[in-house]
Design a protein around this motif. Structure first.
Motif, PDB file in Angstrom:
ATOM      1  N   ALA A 250       0.810  -1.215   0.000  1.00  0.00           N
ATOM      2  CA  ALA A 250       0.000   0.000   0.000  1.00  0.00           C
ATOM      3  C   ALA A 250       0.845   1.268   0.000  1.00  0.00           C
ATOM      4  O   ALA A 250       0.596   2.194  -0.788  1.00  0.00           O
ATOM      5  CB  ALA A 250      -0.946  -0.001   1.202  1.00  0.00           C
ATOM      6  N   LEU A 251       1.846   1.353   0.871  1.00  0.00           N
ATOM      7  CA  LEU A 251       2.640   2.581   0.963  1.00  0.00           C
ATOM      8  C   LEU A 251       3.467   2.836  -0.297  1.00  0.00           C
ATOM      9  O   LEU A 251       3.439   3.952  -0.830  1.00  0.00           O
ATOM     10  CB  LEU A 251       3.528   2.551   2.203  1.00  0.00           C
ATOM     11  N   PRO A 252       4.227   1.840  -0.806  1.00  0.00           N
ATOM     12  CA  PRO A 252       4.953   2.114  -2.050  1.00  0.00           C
ATOM     13  C   PRO A 252       4.025   2.423  -3.222  1.00  0.00           C
ATOM     14  O   PRO A 252       4.348   3.253  -4.077  1.00  0.00           O
ATOM     15  CB  PRO A 252       5.773   0.838  -2.291  1.00  0.00           C
ATOM     16  N   LEU A 253       2.850   1.769  -3.259  1.00  0.00           N
ATOM     17  CA  LEU A 253       1.905   2.062  -4.336  1.00  0.00           C
ATOM     18  C   LEU A 253       1.413   3.505  -4.225  1.00  0.00           C
ATOM     19  O   LEU A 253       1.310   4.215  -5.238  1.00  0.00           O
ATOM     20  CB  LEU A 253       0.724   1.096  -4.274  1.00  0.00           C
ATOM     21  N   ALA A 254       1.095   3.939  -3.004  1.00  0.00           N
ATOM     22  CA  ALA A 254       0.633   5.314  -2.808  1.00  0.00           C
ATOM     23  C   ALA A 254       1.709   6.315  -3.224  1.00  0.00           C
ATOM     24  O   ALA A 254       1.420   7.323  -3.890  1.00  0.00           O
ATOM     25  CB  ALA A 254       0.234   5.529  -1.350  1.00  0.00           C
ATOM     26  N   TYR A 255       2.969   6.049  -2.840  1.00  0.00           N
ATOM     27  CA  TYR A 255       4.051   6.956  -3.230  1.00  0.00           C
ATOM     28  C   TYR A 255       4.202   6.975  -4.752  1.00  0.00           C
ATOM     29  O   TYR A 255       4.389   8.041  -5.354  1.00  0.00           O
ATOM     30  CB  TYR A 255       5.374   6.550  -2.582  1.00  0.00           C
ATOM     31  N   LEU A 256       4.105   5.807  -5.368  1.00  0.00           N
ATOM     32  CA  LEU A 256       4.235   5.725  -6.827  1.00  0.00           C
ATOM     33  C   LEU A 256       3.158   6.554  -7.512  1.00  0.00           C
ATOM     34  O   LEU A 256       3.430   7.273  -8.489  1.00  0.00           O
ATOM     35  CB  LEU A 256       4.152   4.265  -7.274  1.00  0.00           C
ATOM     36  N   MET A 257       1.902   6.475  -7.018  1.00  0.00           N
ATOM     37  CA  MET A 257       0.814   7.257  -7.610  1.00  0.00           C
ATOM     38  C   MET A 257       1.114   8.756  -7.519  1.00  0.00           C
ATOM     39  O   MET A 257       0.905   9.504  -8.480  1.00  0.00           O
ATOM     40  CB  MET A 257      -0.495   6.949  -6.883  1.00  0.00           C
ATOM     41  N   LEU A 258       1.615   9.192  -6.361  1.00  0.00           N
ATOM     42  CA  LEU A 258       1.900  10.615  -6.183  1.00  0.00           C
ATOM     43  C   LEU A 258       3.081  11.053  -7.041  1.00  0.00           C
ATOM     44  O   LEU A 258       3.061  12.140  -7.638  1.00  0.00           O
ATOM     45  CB  LEU A 258       2.173  10.904  -4.706  1.00  0.00           C
ATOM     46  N   TRP A 259       4.131  10.220  -7.091  1.00  0.00           N
ATOM     47  CA  TRP A 259       5.278  10.597  -7.905  1.00  0.00           C
ATOM     48  C   TRP A 259       4.889  10.705  -9.379  1.00  0.00           C
ATOM     49  O   TRP A 259       5.255  11.670 -10.058  1.00  0.00           O
ATOM     50  CB  TRP A 259       6.413   9.582  -7.743  1.00  0.00           C
ATOM     51  N   LEU A 260       4.104   9.743  -9.849  1.00  0.00           N
ATOM     52  CA  LEU A 260       3.636   9.816 -11.240  1.00  0.00           C
ATOM     53  C   LEU A 260       2.748  11.047 -11.443  1.00  0.00           C
ATOM     54  O   LEU A 260       2.805  11.703 -12.483  1.00  0.00           O
ATOM     55  CB  LEU A 260       2.860   8.549 -11.602  1.00  0.00           C
ATOM     56  N   GLY A 261       1.933  11.355 -10.421  1.00  0.00           N
ATOM     57  CA  GLY A 261       1.076  12.528 -10.523  1.00  0.00           C
ATOM     58  C   GLY A 261       1.872  13.817 -10.667  1.00  0.00           C
ATOM     59  O   GLY A 261       1.442  14.762 -11.344  1.00  0.00           O
ATOM     60  N   ALA A 262       3.043  13.864 -10.039  1.00  0.00           N
ATOM     61  CA  ALA A 262       3.890  15.051 -10.132  1.00  0.00           C
ATOM     62  C   ALA A 262       4.775  15.035 -11.372  1.00  0.00           C
ATOM     63  O   ALA A 262       5.089  16.096 -11.929  1.00  0.00           O
ATOM     64  CB  ALA A 262       4.761  15.170  -8.882  1.00  0.00           C
TER      65      ALA A 262
END
Length: 346
Positions: A250-262
């Motif tokens: 969950a945590l790495p997936l959440a970070y990945l979503m945010l990094w891609l969003g930026a």
């Protein structure tokens, strides 16, 4: 990109584009069972559709926590209601009184107006307790279910309530500790227990939402850098590939979503007109109707393309006719809250 998450580009990011991509991934995943091509594509213990839903929840955890922190609780709840419920209710009505009777005509199944009323009435509280409308849909590989996608909305609402009340009840200096503890606790319960019913389903999805919330409350201490995005992608992929408990990713997936969003240059996609929610709530019934019309005889690739193309007009209509007009009433709770504060201060 070396700035921190506290400088996440809130106005110029690609999160809406990512959510649109996730909604499309749900269409792709559901195409197999709905079209009769077999089971959903499986990624470890997750189907492609469940992985997309996990991404939705992770992004929501970040955005909703941000929204609650800057908005009084009454306004926050009202805005969440306006964003979810009008489109949800409209989709119930469209399925009950458009899709179901058309489906009945196509497969000779029985439908009556009272069946549509019963379907809408039983699902008004967002918790989906009935998926069929009368005897429809029948004659399809996935019978008795017009919109399986809607089941996740109840658990999303529970997450909204959880974070909303948490920020209300917890002093600011303790908020990060409490949110991180909630994320760790939900993850531990999901991994280490074998609960059933509503609690089990909530624990399946809550870790993703709480992971996004955790990144938000810890944003001052977490850098936003391509290297962490790459590490997050690798960890998420490994976790899925080895069949680890999904909540551990969950945590790495959440970070990945945010990094891609930026990082992705897609900030104009959905910036003004976000049709991702409409894509999510209408794709399943569209796919069922396509199968009733004979599209199940096509290859899965053509079925995916047709499903996506036929869902887009409904998603656009949902945005312009229901979702965006509902946003005009967002300030009603703000004004009421301001008036009450003025009155109480006298």
């Amino acid at each position: 990109m070396s700035r921190g998450l506290d400088n996440f580009p809130n106005r110029h990011n690609s999160l809406n584009a990512i959510r649109l991509g996730l909604a499309t991934a749900v269409i792709v995943s559901h195409s197999w069972p709905i079209g009769g091509y077999g089971d959903d594509p499986q990624l470890g213990q997750l189907t492609l559709g469940r992985l997309a839903v996990a991404g939705f929840f992770a992004i929501s955890g970040w955005l909703i926590t941000q929204s609650r922190e800057s908005t009084p609780l009454p306004s926050y709840l009202w805005r969440r209601f306006l964003r979810i419920y009008p489109g949800f209710l409209a989709s119930l009505i469209v399925v009950a009184f458009v899709f179901a009777p058309v489906g009945s005509a196509l497969d000779a199944g029985s439908w009556a107006f009272s069946d549509g009323v019963a379907f809408v009435g039983k699902n008004l509280a967002v918790h989906m307790s009935q998926f069929n409308v009368g005897a429809t849909p029948s004659g399809v590989p996935y019978p008795g279910n017009w919109n399986s996608s809607l089941w996740t909305l109840f658990y999303e609402v529970l997450c909204y309530l959880l974070i909303g009340l948490c920020i209300t009840a917890v002093p600011g200096r303790w908020l990060a500790t409490v949110v991180v503890t909630l994320w760790l606790g939900a993850t531990a319960l999901q991994v280490g227990t074998n609960l059933g019913g509503t609690v089990a389903v909530f624990l399946e999805l809550a870790p993703y939402f709480l992971a996004g919330a955790t990144l938000y409350v810890l944003r001052q201490w977490i850098p936003l850098h391509w290297s962490l995005g790459l590490v997050s992608a690798v960890i998420t992929t490994i976790m899925i590939a080895v069949g680890a408990a999904p909540a551990l990713a969950a945590l790495p997936l959440a970070y990945l979503m945010l990094w891609l969003g930026a990082a992705l240059p897609l900030h104009l996609v959905g910036r003004r007109n976000d049709i991702s929610y409409g894509m999510y709530v209408y794709a399943f019934p569209v796919q069922q109707l396509l199968v009733l019309a004979g599209a199940g005889a096509w290859s899965v690739g053509w079925f995916v393309l047709a499903s996506t193309a036929c869902t887009v007009p409904l998603a656009v209509a949902s945005w312009f006719l229901i979702e965006r007009p509902a946003q005009r009433y967002r300030r009603a709770a703000d004004n009421l809250w301001a008036a009450r504060r003025i009155t109480s201060s006298r």
